[in-house]
Every structure is written in C-alpha cells, then in structure tokens.
Design a protein around this motif. Structure first.
Motif, PDB file in Angstrom:
ATOM      1  N   THR A 154       0.941  -1.309  -0.137  1.00  0.00           N
ATOM      2  CA  THR A 154       0.029  -0.104  -0.084  1.00  0.00           C
ATOM      3  C   THR A 154       0.952   1.303  -0.117  1.00  0.00           C
ATOM      4  N   THR A 155       0.241   2.423  -0.199  1.00  0.00           N
ATOM      5  CA  THR A 155       1.083   3.642  -0.074  1.00  0.00           C
ATOM      6  C   THR A 155       1.906   3.790   0.949  1.00  0.00           C
ATOM      7  N   TYR A 156       1.101   3.575   2.255  1.00  0.00           N
ATOM      8  CA  TYR A 156       1.813   3.807   3.422  1.00  0.00           C
ATOM      9  C   TYR A 156       2.908   2.907   3.740  1.00  0.00           C
ATOM     10  N   GLU A 157       2.708   1.556   3.371  1.00  0.00           N
ATOM     11  CA  GLU A 157       3.678   0.534   3.415  1.00  0.00           C
ATOM     12  C   GLU A 157       4.974   1.071   2.511  1.00  0.00           C
ATOM     13  N   ALA A 158       4.700   1.661   1.343  1.00  0.00           N
ATOM     14  CA  ALA A 158       5.855   2.056   0.561  1.00  0.00           C
ATOM     15  C   ALA A 158       6.515   3.273   1.412  1.00  0.00           C
ATOM     16  N   ILE A 159       5.907   3.887   2.046  1.00  0.00           N
ATOM     17  CA  ILE A 159       6.642   5.137   2.753  1.00  0.00           C
ATOM     18  C   ILE A 159       7.406   4.447   3.614  1.00  0.00           C
ATOM     19  N   LEU A 160       6.971   3.422   4.477  1.00  0.00           N
ATOM     20  CA  LEU A 160       7.550   2.598   5.575  1.00  0.00           C
ATOM     21  C   LEU A 160       8.874   1.882   4.644  1.00  0.00           C
ATOM     22  N   GLN A 161       8.887   1.662   3.729  1.00  0.00           N
ATOM     23  CA  GLN A 161      10.029   1.214   3.009  1.00  0.00           C
ATOM     24  C   GLN A 161      11.133   2.411   2.983  1.00  0.00           C
ATOM     25  N   PHE A 162      10.725   3.510   2.436  1.00  0.00           N
ATOM     26  CA  PHE A 162      11.526   4.630   2.757  1.00  0.00           C
ATOM     27  C   PHE A 162      12.351   4.820   4.114  1.00  0.00           C
ATOM     28  N   TYR A 163      11.420   4.731   5.077  1.00  0.00           N
ATOM     29  CA  TYR A 163      12.108   4.993   6.254  1.00  0.00           C
ATOM     30  C   TYR A 163      13.032   4.000   6.859  1.00  0.00           C
ATOM     31  N   ALA A 180       8.861   0.770  -4.611  1.00  0.00           N
ATOM     32  CA  ALA A 180       7.582   0.935  -4.019  1.00  0.00           C
ATOM     33  C   ALA A 180       7.013   1.984  -4.151  1.00  0.00           C
ATOM     34  N   LEU A 181       7.734   3.153  -4.057  1.00  0.00           N
ATOM     35  CA  LEU A 181       7.400   4.766  -4.108  1.00  0.00           C
ATOM     36  C   LEU A 181       7.000   4.865  -5.395  1.00  0.00           C
ATOM     37  N   GLU A 182       7.793   4.244  -6.512  1.00  0.00           N
ATOM     38  CA  GLU A 182       7.275   4.623  -7.823  1.00  0.00           C
ATOM     39  C   GLU A 182       6.016   4.021  -8.245  1.00  0.00           C
ATOM     40  N   HIS A 183       5.642   2.942  -7.441  1.00  0.00           N
ATOM     41  CA  HIS A 183       4.292   2.236  -7.595  1.00  0.00           C
ATOM     42  C   HIS A 183       3.149   3.082  -7.031  1.00  0.00           C
ATOM     43  N   ALA A 184       3.587   3.338  -5.766  1.00  0.00           N
ATOM     44  CA  ALA A 184       2.536   4.269  -5.025  1.00  0.00           C
ATOM     45  C   ALA A 184       2.454   5.577  -5.912  1.00  0.00           C
ATOM     46  N   ALA A 185       3.188   6.131  -6.533  1.00  0.00           N
ATOM     47  CA  ALA A 185       2.952   7.443  -7.390  1.00  0.00           C
ATOM     48  C   ALA A 185       1.907   6.970  -8.208  1.00  0.00           C
ATOM     49  N   MET A 186       2.080   6.089  -8.880  1.00  0.00           N
ATOM     50  CA  MET A 186       0.956   5.736  -9.870  1.00  0.00           C
ATOM     51  C   MET A 186      -0.322   5.457  -9.496  1.00  0.00           C
ATOM     52  N   THR A 187      -0.463   4.840  -8.327  1.00  0.00           N
ATOM     53  CA  THR A 187      -1.720   4.165  -7.621  1.00  0.00           C
ATOM     54  C   THR A 187      -2.198   5.311  -6.875  1.00  0.00           C
ATOM     55  N   GLU A 188      -1.388   6.248  -6.544  1.00  0.00           N
ATOM     56  CA  GLU A 188      -2.027   7.223  -5.305  1.00  0.00           C
ATOM     57  C   GLU A 188      -1.087   8.712  -5.580  1.00  0.00           C
ATOM     58  N   PRO A 189      -1.376   9.100  -6.897  1.00  0.00           N
ATOM     59  CA  PRO A 189      -0.581  10.506  -7.410  1.00  0.00           C
ATOM     60  C   PRO A 189      -1.077  11.801  -6.483  1.00  0.00           C
ATOM     61  N   HIS A 190      -2.175  11.512  -5.885  1.00  0.00           N
ATOM     62  CA  HIS A 190      -2.368  12.599  -5.108  1.00  0.00           C
ATOM     63  C   HIS A 190      -1.787  12.856  -3.725  1.00  0.00           C
ATOM     64  N   CYS A 191      -0.935  11.998  -3.212  1.00  0.00           N
ATOM     65  CA  CYS A 191      -0.257  11.794  -2.080  1.00  0.00           C
ATOM     66  C   CYS A 191       0.893  12.586  -2.254  1.00  0.00           C
ATOM     67  N   GLY A 192       1.161  13.560  -1.640  1.00  0.00           N
ATOM     68  CA  GLY A 192       2.276  14.700  -1.594  1.00  0.00           C
ATOM     69  C   GLY A 192       3.375  13.851  -0.797  1.00  0.00           C
ATOM     70  N   LEU A 193       3.071  13.129  -0.028  1.00  0.00           N
ATOM     71  CA  LEU A 193       4.431  12.721   0.661  1.00  0.00           C
ATOM     72  C   LEU A 193       5.173  11.693  -0.062  1.00  0.00           C
TER      73      LEU A 193
END
Length: 403
Positions: A154-163, A180-193
């Motif tokens: 998920t987008t949040y789990e991708a963020i955890l991978q960055f951490y 993970a973040l590149e995938h999240a940018a495609m699925t949830e592009p409105h997430c600024g983080l």
C-alpha cells in the motif's frame, strides 16, 4: 482530528488509524474531568501534525465501540492522584492483536499554569514516540509489510520502506523503497508525501553519486516541488524541498524553505535535526547549529548525520581538533563521506598514518574518487574556504584530486 461522529466506512484502512480517547479520571474528583479531555485534545492535535496517521478523537467519555472498529490503534490513559500529586499514564493498544504495545507515566506540577504546559509537553513527547517515522506505530506496521513484493505494498507501506532505507542506507533497501514509491506514485498520485520521498531518493542518488541514474537532480527537483505543492503543510515536504534547493546551489531558497518548515512545527522531535542540518550547510550557521544542539538534548536517538554540520563548522573556524572529535560520531557503513571527513581532518592535523587508513577506506567505497572528488565534495560544501581546507587535508595524505 476527526470527531466521534466520523463513520467507520469513511476511513481508508490502508493508512493507519488511531483513536484517541479522553483519559479516565481516577482521582475521585469530578472537577478534574477536564484534564482527561484536555490531554486527548492536545494529543490528537500533535499526532495530526505527522499527517501519516488518520486520527479519530473521542471528545467525551462514552462507549467507543463504534470507533474501535475503525481504528487499528487506540491511545488512552488514566489520571491518578496520590500523596506525591497527579500521575498521568498513557497506553497504546493494537486492536488487531488486543495487546498493549506501548505505555509510560508522567507527573505534572499541580498549579494551573503548570498543568497547561505539562499537557503540551507530554502531548508533544507522546506523539513523537508513537506517531513519528520511527515511532511505535510505523515500526509495528513495517514488520508486517517486509515480506510483501514492492508492487503489492500500500502507499503507507511504501512510505515505511523509505523509512527503512533512511534508517539503514543499505543498497538493497534503496531499490526496494524506490520501486515501492514509484508504484505508489502511480496508484495514489495525489499523495504529496510519496513525491517528497521519491525526491529524497533521487537527491541521494545525485549527491552520493549512485550508479544507474540519469539526471537524478532534475527528478529530485521536480518531485520535491510536486510534493510541496500537494502538501504545503507537511514539514517533511518542505524540508526535502529545502534540501534539493541546497543541492542545486540555491542557498537563499534553501534557507527560506527551511525556515518555512520550521514554522510548521518548531518542536518536531524528528525534523529539527534535518532543518538545522540544511540551515547550517547553507550558511545560516547560528540558527542551524542552535537547532542541532537543541535536538541533541531533547532526543537521545537523533540521527548522527547532524554531526556533519558540526564538523563543517569546526573546519570553518579552523578548530581541527574539534572537527576530529565530531568525525568520531559519524558512523554509517557504506557511505564514502564518512571516511572522507575523517581523512581530510586527519590530514589537516598531520596525523598521516591514521589518515592514510581512512583514505584506503574511502577509495574502497569510491574507487573513482580521485577523478570525481571535487564534484562530490561540492555537493555538500558550498563555501570556498572550507572546500579548500578539505582538499588541503586530503592532499596532505597523498590523495590528489583531478582539477
């Protein structure tokens, strides 16, 4: 913080949700009920600042079963009174397992002014411990997501991978976080983080000269601007924008964005070090170093990278003994900057035998450093006098850099 009337069906369960309840008044004095509501309100406000956890705030003591089903985590507590005065306890429960995963207690002053200040202080400390990037919630959820392929996160789990990468700087964790973040940018592009953290990865690819990237600084700038545009109130987004401005040699803009980030949350336990870091590197020495020393007192788990601007300041003042002491605190295997700062400092001190060992370590990590060294040093050192002192120190150990 959402009100108690928020429907469970409106909460996106791919992001962690925390229910904050009024602390139970066990003092026997109904006049102290306001304290429990006050603590819940302060905590909800502070946790909401992190913007990665959905906060539900139960504003009065009543049955919370409807909201329990919407919240993965519940934060509650009690207020006691004994001969020593008031005692406040706080607990964090994982509703999925039904276990208490964190708890601590505090004692405030009894006067009214002291109570108000205490509420704010404890809310700040508790919020950082449970809701920050390395807090108990992110650590709990990170363990659960580590076995998933990056494209299934998920987008949040991708963020955890960055951490995870930001904490270890392991090469494998970099690529996993990037995918993970590149995938999240495609699925949830409105997430600024998401864009902000992608910018941070590309900024690292540029500044650390990681192979396999084409024009990483341009992508870092684009993504950082996108993240800051979508989430202008997110402190990390503004700090990342400041960092890429710094890498782009826009020092005035880097200072401006850093100060803007500071106003968003002047007491952020896990962001003050980054703000102070950028300010000092960009030449705002007094404020930057003051923030760094503040966070070193407040947070025993601060990121040791903040010793780098302290090292740089010592070089600026030609305090080479002090600079050497700062190098002892820089410990991150696999990053060539760490043996670099030690080698340059030992060269300036005339300690050739120790310095040559640091040069060997540097060249193992970055074999092409003699050809790329001046460019790479310029990524992080923007002032000619300090730059030349580093070059002089390396030259004293026999390491000649291509002009």
């Amino acid at each position: 913080a959402a009100s108690a009337e928020t429907s469970a069906t409106t909460v996106d369960d791919t992001w962690p949700t925390l229910l904050v309840t009024p602390f139970e008044n066990l003092t026997g004095d109904p006049q102290r009920n306001f304290l429990g509501i006050g603590f819940a309100t302060e905590l909800a406000v502070e946790i909401t600042r992190f913007q990665e956890i959905k906060v539900l705030c139960l504003r009065q003591e009543r049955d919370k079963s409807d909201l329990d089903s919407a919240a993965r985590f519940v934060l509650d507590g009690q207020i006691f009174e004994d001969r020593s005065g008031l005692k406040i306890t706080a607990y964090l429960t994982d509703t999925r397992s039904g276990t208490q995963i964190w708890g601590e207690s505090h004692r405030p002053d009894l006067d009214a002014a002291g109570i108000v200040a205490f509420q704010e202080e404890i809310a700040w400390a508790v919020a950082n411990k449970i809701a920050s990037e390395y807090g108990i919630i992110s650590r709990t959820l990170s363990i659960e997501s580590n076995s998933k392929p990056p494209t299934e996160l998920t987008t949040y789990e991708a963020i955890l991978q960055f951490y995870e990468y930001d904490h270890t700087f392991a090469p494998g964790s970099f690529m996993r976080a990037l995918e993970a973040l590149e995938h999240a940018a495609m699925t949830e592009p409105h997430c600024g983080l998401v864009w902000t953290l992608l910018a941070r990865l590309y900024a690292n690819a540029y500044s650390l000269d990681l192979p396999g990237f084409e024009n990483p600084l341009n992508k870092a700038i684009e993504f950082a601007e996108t993240g800051a545009h979508i989430a202008p109130g997110n402190q990390r987004s503004m700090v990342t924008l400041a960092f890429v401005r710094f890498l782009s040699n826009e020092l005035s803009a880097a200072i401006q964005e850093s100060k803007r980030a500071l106003t968003l949350n002047p007491n952020s336990l896990f962001m003050l070090d980054g703000i102070g870091y950028i300010l000092a590197l960009a030449g705002e020495w007094e404020l930057g170093l003051a923030l760094i020393r503040k966070i070193m007192k407040l947070n025993p788990f601060y990121r040791n990278v903040i010793h780098y601007p302290l090292w740089l300041d010592c070089l600026r003042r030609e305090d080479y003994e002090g600079a050497y002491l700062e190098t002892l605190n820089l410990r991150r295997p696999g990053i060539f900057w760490y043996p670099l700062v030690k080698a340059a400092t030992l060269g300036l001190l005339g300690r050739a035998d120790e310095g040559k060992k640091a040069v060997e370590d540097l060249l193992k990590l970055k074999p092409d450093f003699p050809n790329r060294g001046r460019i790479l040093i310029g990524h992080y050192i923007k002032f000619e006098e300090i730059f030349e002192r580093v070059i002089t120190g390396l030259r004293g150990l026999g390491l000649q850099l291509k002009a």
